[in-house]
Design an enzyme around this catalytic site. Sequence first.
Site, PDB file in Angstrom:
ATOM      1  N   TYR A   1       8.146  28.659  14.924  1.00  0.00           N
ATOM      2  CA  TYR A   1       8.531  28.644  13.506  1.00  0.00           C
ATOM      3  C   TYR A   1       7.342  28.846  12.559  1.00  0.00           C
ATOM      4  CZ  TYR A   1       8.001  23.372  13.623  1.00  0.00           C
ATOM      5  OH  TYR A   1       7.583  22.084  13.755  1.00  0.00           O
ATOM      6  N   GLU A   2       7.667  29.038  11.307  1.00  0.00           N
ATOM      7  CA  GLU A   2       6.672  29.357  10.263  1.00  0.00           C
ATOM      8  C   GLU A   2       5.841  30.596  10.633  1.00  0.00           C
ATOM      9  OE1 GLU A   2       7.837  27.547   8.278  1.00  0.00           O
ATOM     10  OE2 GLU A   2       8.156  25.556   9.093  1.00  0.00           O
TER      11      GLU A   2
END
Lengths: 599, 599
Positions: free
Chosen positions: B440-441
């Site tokens: 993620y990110e």
Amino acid sequence: MPSYTAPTSDTRFILQDVLQLEKYGHLPIFAAADAELIETIVEEAGKFCSEVIAPLNPVSDREGCTRHADGSVTTPTGFPEAYAQYCESGWGTLALPEEFGGQGMPHILATVVEEYMNSACHAFNMFPGLTHGAVSAILEKGSDTQKATYLPNLVSGEWLGTMALTEPQCGTDLGMIRTRAVPQEDGSFSITGTKIFISGGEQDLTDNIIHLVLAKTPDAPEGSRGISLFIVPKFLVNADGSLGERNPATCGSIEEKMGVHGSSTCLMNFDSAKGWLLGEENKGLAAMFIMMNAARLSCGNQGLGQAVLSYQNAAAYALDRRQGRAMGERADSSAVADPIIVHADVRRMLMDARGFIEGFRALILWCSLQLDLAHGAETEEERAKADAMVSFLTPVLKGFGTDRGFQTAVNMQQVLGGHGYVAEWGLEQCVRDARVAMIYEGANGVQAMDLAGRKLARDEGKVAESYFSLIQSECDAASAELDFIAVPLAEAVCDLRETAQWLVKNAGVHPDNLGAGSFAFMQLVGVVSVGFMWLRIAEAAKSKLDADEGDRTFYEAKLTIAHHYAERGLAEVPMLKRQAQCGAENLMKLSLEDFEIMG
Amino acid sequence: MPSYTAPTSDTRFILQDVLQLEKYGHLPIFAAADAELIETIVEEAGKFCSEVIAPLNPVSDREGCTRHADGSVTTPTGFPEAYAQYCESGWGTLALPEEFGGQGMPHILATVVEEYMNSACHAFNMFPGLTHGAVSAILEKGSDTQKATYLPNLVSGEWLGTMALTEPQCGTDLGMIRTRAVPQEDGSFSITGTKIFISGGEQDLTDNIIHLVLAKTPDAPEGSRGISLFIVPKFLVNADGSLGERNPATCGSIEEKMGVHGSSTCLMNFDSAKGWLLGEENKGLAAMFIMMNAARLSCGNQGLGQAVLSYQNAAAYALDRRQGRAMGERADSSAVADPIIVHADVRRMLMDARGFIEGFRALILWCSLQLDLAHGAETEEERAKADAMVSFLTPVLKGFGTDRGFQTAVNMQQVLGGHGYVAEWGLEQCVRDARVAMIYEGANGVQAMDLAGRKLARDEGKVAESYFSLIQSECDAASAELDFIAVPLAEAVCDLRETAQWLVKNAGVHPDNLGAGSFAFMQLVGVVSVGFMWLRIAEAAKSKLDADEGDRTFYEAKLTIAHHYAERGLAEVPMLKRQAQCGAENLMKLSLEDFEIMG
């Protein structure tokens, strides 16, 4: 939901063109398996695994196994029916002896089927997989009565077997077991103790379960020289072969674990259970290793199986998912985005996977062929040579194969981004399932010590040297067009040889030097071995292209991946060499307190 | 059950002796934090995380979050109470501006607390963690009214925030979003669309949730130049600050995922929800990156947190578990077996973990210090230099930090053998939880391209070069006693510089050459950066030893691990250099069909 299609074309390419099985057709061990039959078996096994077994995989992960209050265990929906079909089709009996109902085919074919089974449903395949170990042990160490009593039903799959070794206080160090075996007047033993992590210890697939249990007799010597192996059936077997009394060998609980939820991992209580000595008293470790060696090769195949399953699904995703734009020319400039396969970094991950998968598949099949030759080659010298090779490479297949299988699953999960982390797409299950194979049947660090200690240092590197020379000679003989792999591989073998020599020499200085370098050495042997196979694959592909036979794109892709492995895979060699030769001095410096909680 | 003790001694050593924070005491940004206060905060934060947060971790994994039929979501048992305590104690507001109720302390202190929170319960910390991103975006881009309306409650933790970016058809390529924002007469926008993977999209910790939502206005340009960021509160906020109408921003489902079960990963339906533009129309990506950069540094800290938690439990197991015997002299020859920590290969795994953990902790704290200096250094030149350094290293902290954090958790799980695979000991949870931070990110491959493309190639390597020169100069200045690390590190920096130059040059030949080498380059920067920190740690430890101050064993252990990292960690450099310089040609050769299912 993940999908799976057995890679039968690649299997056939390896069997026919890379390993050239027809060269061995004259050996009795290959008598039952001509080229046509092999092709049929590969295709049918692929179909069975893709169609019947693969759909079980996500279900088995969600449902897991359930232990009931009476100690019985229910396997996931569909397992009993699929298991019946597996037995009926004879997929488990390919390489088992005809004398006990097997098909007497070469091991290499069983290895093919096992790969497909592992991809299709790793957890399911653990049930018959461990039984093969039990069969090997009884075949080699059992009395005639024991063989007659247990083998026909174990071979047919009517019954399943287990390996009951681990106890709460000991896993690797089996000399510490506490399970007791007290001799009875009728020649049997009364077995009492608790075993943990027993895969398939209880299940609802078969009417009987044959536990092979390590235990100590009353006056046994201490440590591993005092353990014996016993046959402990769930139901005693009457003289007429019918099932008799229920033996007090019961499942006390099943483990909650990271993955392979479809396999029941049981705590087993043996409470004065009736058992029979298998082989000689106090020689249980040797008997156990017969099972274990079979299991270790199978573990490597689990790493391969998970890598294949995860690759197939990651590649399909990368071809379908549109996101971002190609950095160079765009295939379709009218579309908002390109499939992510256009990105070099996505290709890197997928091609790394292919480098491992196709090279390691060739390696495990080549080793299986050595296993066949160890039994069935013409001369004693050839048999001994093949046997030594399998023995040397078994820890590599297990340790390196499961490590890289897991790493591949992790990388393939990465290809899917967020979709790789959620359950829906199945990739996270691959990662959780693949993880166990690095641990069981001897954790990979133990494999590394088996390789560096028993296999390398104890014979002062002689078997290793013959293997390195083989690779070296094929590099030397390679045509100039294959320099792109033959040259770096030849360099890699030099580094490997130097590292092996360093380890043998420095093991003498202090045995911890072996332990300090063993893990990197195992990886090094693995990386070079896969490179060796890529050289052979490249040779085979080149021959086909030169002869203008078959599907050119298939063979051209092989050369491209061989190139990829040569430049990126073999790049690990200098690192592993350096790490293997660090020695133990600095590692042993920290005191026990220094390892305690930091800060 | 796993245990956790915050490594406060190591934190204090890094802050005081390695980074020498007192040197910055004259800067206003450090005015609120003198040495004594810092020490108190570190100790109290450690206590809070170990005692209040850590016990939530196994529970949160077992229970996960539950979505009810009305769309509400219940977090795991204990989360609401612990969250209230977290807010009350002010652990989330350390580095937030005093103007809105924060404590105005340096970021470096917030980073310390964040590490402890991540070790204690990664899933729990995701709730306040993402809110920090929302706060940064509103601080930088919000109008005075927006700041007054949202910041005080977001800063205090009374409300939590989310980042609502991803949609089913797009993650990395946010230009493809379909969520629409139609302007209304009152100056607000009507937001309609579906967002997925929204962490904390719905929860029961706070009365209100402030979603920051990417959407497109009706006449927006195509692609990423046409996206805008909106503030969409779950409950509208009345002029007096009280909560008004429920906005139709609802949770449609929560994901079943591999780990971080305590964090609710929501599919969010925005159904003509009322929202307000944050910053300028069509400049949403820039605003989003403010949030994202904060989140990326935090991700690296999650990798560190999981590595620490898993190390502590693996080390405790290795000190306790008796199995096998030492290869050299035995500490206690009367015992049946030695603790497994006597084995060189077990030590290798634990010391590899320490090499990453302690070096990376120094790195992330050093980068946080640069973040503080980017705002608070005396001269514009110093501020710009610090800012450029943070910007260059942010993708490394995220990509390398989460990769190695996961790898460390996997290795620590391995130390426990079979006990690492079962849920009971908690190590398998570390692995499952750590995995998400690589995704993620911005998946780690995207971080690598950010580093190699935006950060390296676009400025033709100038910032990178100043970083490499810094490392080089410290190697040159190191005392001869530290040659064991300064010499290989200096070589490594040469390799790194050469690789950076190769990438800059060959990016011009074809941009795919960047993508082909970006991942290895990111790892290379990470490996060298951790080595750089080990040089500084070794310097600091040596000073203490020379001055005969403090606990000698602590500083001697630092030198031993620095040595370990120098010989084994830096051994990766030649491999990464080679892989980074392979170029794209071979990677791009395979056709799309070649990637389809093998066989």
